[in-house]
Write a protein that holds these residues in place. Structure first.
Motif, PDB file in Angstrom:
ATOM      1  N   LEU A 114       0.822  -1.024  -0.066  1.00  0.00           N
ATOM      2  CA  LEU A 114       0.076   0.098   0.054  1.00  0.00           C
ATOM      3  C   LEU A 114       0.962   1.197  -0.078  1.00  0.00           C
ATOM      4  O   LEU A 114       0.443   2.241  -0.852  1.00  0.00           O
ATOM      5  CB  LEU A 114      -0.962   0.046   1.251  1.00  0.00           C
ATOM      6  N   VAL A 115       1.732   1.123   0.806  1.00  0.00           N
ATOM      7  CA  VAL A 115       2.732   2.363   0.880  1.00  0.00           C
ATOM      8  C   VAL A 115       3.349   2.749  -0.509  1.00  0.00           C
ATOM      9  O   VAL A 115       3.597   3.901  -0.927  1.00  0.00           O
ATOM     10  CB  VAL A 115       3.960   2.192   1.925  1.00  0.00           C
ATOM     11  N   GLU A 116       4.032   1.764  -1.007  1.00  0.00           N
ATOM     12  CA  GLU A 116       4.582   1.904  -2.477  1.00  0.00           C
ATOM     13  C   GLU A 116       3.443   2.386  -3.572  1.00  0.00           C
ATOM     14  O   GLU A 116       3.865   3.144  -4.018  1.00  0.00           O
ATOM     15  CB  GLU A 116       5.385   0.625  -2.919  1.00  0.00           C
ATOM     16  N   ASN A 117       2.100   2.123  -3.196  1.00  0.00           N
ATOM     17  CA  ASN A 117       1.235   2.465  -4.182  1.00  0.00           C
ATOM     18  C   ASN A 117       1.139   3.922  -3.864  1.00  0.00           C
ATOM     19  O   ASN A 117       0.987   4.787  -5.152  1.00  0.00           O
ATOM     20  CB  ASN A 117       0.052   1.637  -4.016  1.00  0.00           C
ATOM     21  N   LEU A 118       0.987   4.434  -2.577  1.00  0.00           N
ATOM     22  CA  LEU A 118       0.788   5.820  -2.175  1.00  0.00           C
ATOM     23  C   LEU A 118       2.135   6.641  -2.834  1.00  0.00           C
ATOM     24  O   LEU A 118       1.896   7.893  -3.226  1.00  0.00           O
ATOM     25  CB  LEU A 118       0.752   6.090  -0.745  1.00  0.00           C
ATOM     26  N   ARG A 119       3.227   6.034  -2.472  1.00  0.00           N
ATOM     27  CA  ARG A 119       4.648   6.927  -3.124  1.00  0.00           C
ATOM     28  C   ARG A 119       4.216   7.149  -4.399  1.00  0.00           C
ATOM     29  O   ARG A 119       4.840   7.997  -5.064  1.00  0.00           O
ATOM     30  CB  ARG A 119       5.799   5.916  -2.558  1.00  0.00           C
ATOM     31  N   ALA A 158      13.292   8.985  -1.246  1.00  0.00           N
ATOM     32  CA  ALA A 158      14.248   8.590  -0.114  1.00  0.00           C
ATOM     33  C   ALA A 158      13.531   8.206   1.086  1.00  0.00           C
ATOM     34  O   ALA A 158      14.133   8.136   2.261  1.00  0.00           O
ATOM     35  CB  ALA A 158      15.191   9.825  -0.011  1.00  0.00           C
ATOM     36  N   PHE A 159      12.280   8.488   1.145  1.00  0.00           N
ATOM     37  CA  PHE A 159      11.394   8.077   2.378  1.00  0.00           C
ATOM     38  C   PHE A 159      11.860   6.828   3.017  1.00  0.00           C
ATOM     39  O   PHE A 159      11.788   5.991   2.175  1.00  0.00           O
ATOM     40  CB  PHE A 159       9.696   8.014   2.008  1.00  0.00           C
ATOM     41  N   THR A 160      12.010   6.835   4.112  1.00  0.00           N
ATOM     42  CA  THR A 160      12.120   5.564   5.063  1.00  0.00           C
ATOM     43  C   THR A 160      10.664   5.048   5.564  1.00  0.00           C
ATOM     44  O   THR A 160      10.061   6.013   5.877  1.00  0.00           O
ATOM     45  CB  THR A 160      13.055   5.810   6.004  1.00  0.00           C
ATOM     46  N   VAL A 161      10.366   3.842   5.379  1.00  0.00           N
ATOM     47  CA  VAL A 161       9.029   3.363   5.842  1.00  0.00           C
ATOM     48  C   VAL A 161       9.170   2.473   6.923  1.00  0.00           C
ATOM     49  O   VAL A 161       9.704   1.469   6.791  1.00  0.00           O
ATOM     50  CB  VAL A 161       7.899   2.824   4.530  1.00  0.00           C
ATOM     51  N   LYS A 162       8.566   2.819   8.192  1.00  0.00           N
ATOM     52  CA  LYS A 162       8.499   1.786   9.072  1.00  0.00           C
ATOM     53  C   LYS A 162       7.237   1.406   9.439  1.00  0.00           C
ATOM     54  O   LYS A 162       6.190   2.253   9.713  1.00  0.00           O
ATOM     55  CB  LYS A 162       9.186   2.524  10.428  1.00  0.00           C
ATOM     56  N   ILE A 163       6.863   0.088   9.495  1.00  0.00           N
ATOM     57  CA  ILE A 163       5.538  -0.434   9.775  1.00  0.00           C
ATOM     58  C   ILE A 163       5.519  -1.544  10.998  1.00  0.00           C
ATOM     59  O   ILE A 163       6.215  -2.483  11.055  1.00  0.00           O
ATOM     60  CB  ILE A 163       5.253  -1.343   8.290  1.00  0.00           C
ATOM     61  N   GLY A 164       4.642  -1.219  11.948  1.00  0.00           N
ATOM     62  CA  GLY A 164       4.273  -2.235  12.824  1.00  0.00           C
ATOM     63  C   GLY A 164       4.888  -1.988  14.089  1.00  0.00           C
ATOM     64  O   GLY A 164       4.682  -1.574  15.045  1.00  0.00           O
ATOM     65  N   TYR A 165       6.449  -2.046  13.886  1.00  0.00           N
ATOM     66  CA  TYR A 165       7.210  -2.286  14.968  1.00  0.00           C
ATOM     67  C   TYR A 165       8.765  -2.127  14.970  1.00  0.00           C
ATOM     68  O   TYR A 165       9.253  -2.219  13.475  1.00  0.00           O
ATOM     69  CB  TYR A 165       7.106  -3.647  15.937  1.00  0.00           C
TER      70      TYR A 165
END
Length: 660
Positions: free
Chosen positions: A359-364, A391-398
């Motif tokens: 989902l995040v990649e679709n939004l990017r 360059a966004f770093t994505v952190k998901i969950g924990y």
């Protein structure tokens, strides 16, 4: 609602049949939910976020009670969690101890001779509060890989300057309640009524003087203006009322830094001048209150009851939160990731993380399309914007690396206050220990069990804790339209923060660098004026208007999140071969469902007192405005609900503001 009940996303049965979507979209979508969830005395506000938070709290409670049932071994993290929670719940012991845990320190403040007042100031700053101003290491705004030392204004118990300086009915009411709180708490701490009143008078004198030099809420959003580097020599020359060499060594255990960033020079000057010109009696009274204020929540019910009386004025709430909720909050405040690790093991499936990654990649990709197609931005600035987005770093969950609490000492023989103070000092020492080391980009600013998300401009990262990845934000049993209108908008919102009025000041590496052409920066500022005006125009309560400048960043992110998530949703359906022009979801089109679930996120009941407090102190607009004002700038929204000229939700094309 039972703790394990499936949290449903959208429920068309709750829509208001008497209010068309074209008249008041917020009312149309949320009335049924709000009618079904009247405010109880415990809550100043209650919304869809709170339902999810209740679910998360119930899960955490089961985790903590489960730890207690295992009779954990002393010294283990489980024993530390259980000890703090148990002591927070033990009102009998806390009421028996009363103010005893703090008496020795209060006597120390009272009995300090004049020649040791500097020692007392350093002791207070290093252990209990930040009187007159604040200081500490944080990522360097100009070089986010390293830490800089910051000195900032502060020292006001009410936080916002307007509470001290404005003489309208609301601010006077808060001031009077604060005065009563000070007097009551000092009496609870053992002071006679006469002395408690003197302390209150001196505190109000000092904090009002600090407020007089403090920045306004609107000024505090100007990040570049807060970056004022001083050499250490210049710091000592400009603010000679503080022994700065001793300050850094004795309060933080670090050598004097070569450079210090002063965020609000006038506010720091005011604090230092007060420290130098007030009498010992005035300063001691201020310290006594700062000490008691930070301790009150960890002492007897007399202290927490007095704080609640003040909270009633601030928020309109009629009943304290249950003790177990307060106990959980305090425990998580000190050992949050320890609890979070167990939360993730039990309640966060890998499938949710996998879905979010896609989902995040679709939004990017969708946000990239928006940037490339912006008609008002030049190619040079677009290239830098795309570079930052990629360059966004994505952190998901924990977090990938959990916090190590082995060095934190929690002793059940000590009082609850002592253990909480020791735990707080452990965290403070951990923060100060970062000085001189590279910034750890893997660190998280929220626990996994937190129902929220954030963008950190200094790391150029977006972070989504596990607990928000549930309905109504994300539900594997719901349609893509609901999920994109829920968690998709949240993702887009956090991404857009990288390009709001504050985030736009930082580049792809998280450094405060101006990557805009002057012309584009001017166009951006001009566009934001229109958005500011829209939220300023809303009369929230009689005589109370929104603050479009203060809430600008969140309003930009809401609008950007909606637009980008819709693009990502349409792209996802095209890839799947779904024809959204013929698809129906419970009799609604996918486009309608997308916007309906967005509005559904902000369903909320709220008291007038809380509305006034949030309007004065929260950078977010109220839920109703996040729906009705924001959506009136979105072209596809008008099309989805056939909103036309003459409808209340309609806004003429030339008045619609589109930034990202």
């Amino acid at each position: 609602m039972s703790a394990e009940e499936h949290l449903k996303s959208l429920d068309p049965k709750q829509f208001d049949p008497n209010t068309p979507a074209s008249a008041d979209f917020y009312q149309h979508v949320t009335k049924g939910w709000r009618d079904a969830h009247p405010l109880t005395a415990e809550h100043a506000r209650y919304g869809a976020f709170d339902v999810l938070n209740d679910s998360s709290e119930a899960r955490v409670k089961r985790i903590v009670l489960g730890l207690g049932a295992t009779n954990p071994k002393p010294g283990t993290v489980a024993h530390k969690v259980w000890t703090l929670y148990s002591q927070a719940m033990d009102s009998v012991r806390r009421n028996r101890e009363g103010a005893a845990p703090i008496q020795a320190d209060l006597k120390k403040i009272e009995n300090t001779p004049h020649e040791e007042m500097t020692d007392l100031f350093l002791w207070m700053h290093g252990n209990y509060a930040s009187p007159f101003f604040g200081a500490g290491p944080m990522e360097d705004l100009a070089n986010s890989k390293e830490y800089a030392m910051y000195v900032s204004g502060g020292g006001m118990g009410l936080g916002d300057r307007d509470y001290y300086l404005l003489d309208d009915k609301r601010n006077k009411e808060v001031r009077e309640a604060y005065k009563k709180l000070i007097v009551k708490q000092m009496q609870n701490a053992g002071f006679k009524a006469k002395d408690a009143k003197r302390i209150m008078t001196n505190v109000m004198k000092i904090e009002t003087a600090l407020a007089d030099s403090a920045w306004t809420r609107e000024q505090s959003r100007n990040i570049p203006a807060m970056y004022n580097p001083f050499t250490f020599a210049k710091l000592k020359e400009t603010y000679p009322g503080v022994n700065w060499d001793r300050f850094f060594i004795e309060t933080m255990g670090i050598p004097s830094p070569e450079t210090v960033i002063v965020t609000e020079p006038n506010s720091v000057m005011q604090g230092v001048n007060l420290l130098s010109t007030l009498t010992d009696r005035e300063i001691k009274d201020y310290y006594l209150w700062k000490y008691v204020a930070q301790a009150a929540g960890k002492l007897s019910d007399k202290f927490t009851d007095a704080a609640f009386e003040f909270n009633k004025v601030m928020s309109g709430v009629g009943e304290q939160r249950p003790r177990w909720k307060r106990a959980l909050g305090a425990t998580e405040g000190m050992l949050g990731e320890a609890v979070g690790q167990l939360y993730v093991e039990q309640y966060f499936p890998q499938s949710s993380k996998d879905y979010m990654v896609g989902l995040v990649e679709n939004l990017r990709t969708a946000l990239g399309k928006h940037i490339i197609n912006l008609p008002w931005m030049s190619d040079d600035t677009k290239l830098n914007a795309i570079k930052k987005l990629n360059a966004f770093t994505v952190k998901i969950g924990y977090p990938d690396k959990w916090k190590d609490y082995s060095g934190m000492v929690i002793n059940p023989e000590l009082s609850y206050y002592e253990n909480m103070h020791n735990a707080g000092m452990w965290h403070q020492k951990e923060e100060y220990a970062k000085w001189g080391k590279p910034v750890d980009k893997t660190e998280w600013g929220m626990t996994p069990q937190t129902v929220n998300a954030y963008y950190n401009p200094l790391a150029n990262e977006i972070v989504f804790p596990a607990a928000i990845l549930q309905a109504p934000f994300y539900d594997p049993e719901s349609s893509d339209a609901e999920n994109y209108g829920g968690i998709g908008v949240v993702i887009g919102h956090e991404m857009t923060h990288g390009f709001d009025d504050q985030g736009r000041n930082f580049d792809a590496d998280g450094n405060m660098v101006n990557w805009w052409t002057p012309e584009d920066a001017e166009k951006f500022a001009e566009k934001t004026k229109g958005l500011i005006a829209q939220f300023d125009a809303v009369e929230i309560l009689p005589g109370l208007h929104g603050n479009g400048q203060y809430t600008l960043g969140e309003n930009i992110a809401d609008q950007g999140g909606l637009r980008v998530a819709m693009t990502a949703f349409l792209d996802s359906q095209k890839k799947k071969g779904v024809d959204i022009t013929t698809e129906k979801i419970e009799g609604l089109t996918p486009m309608q469902v997308f916007y309906l679930n967005y509005a559904n996120l902000w369903a909320q009941n709220i008291r007038d007192e809380e509305i006034r407090s949030l309007t004065q102190g929260d950078v977010h607009s109220l839920g109703k405005q996040r729906v009705n004002v924001t959506l009136r700038n979105i072209d596809p929204f008008f099309e989805a609900f056939s909103i036309k000229e003459g409808d209340k939700m309609f806004r003429p094309v030339e008045e619609r503001v589109v930034i990202w």
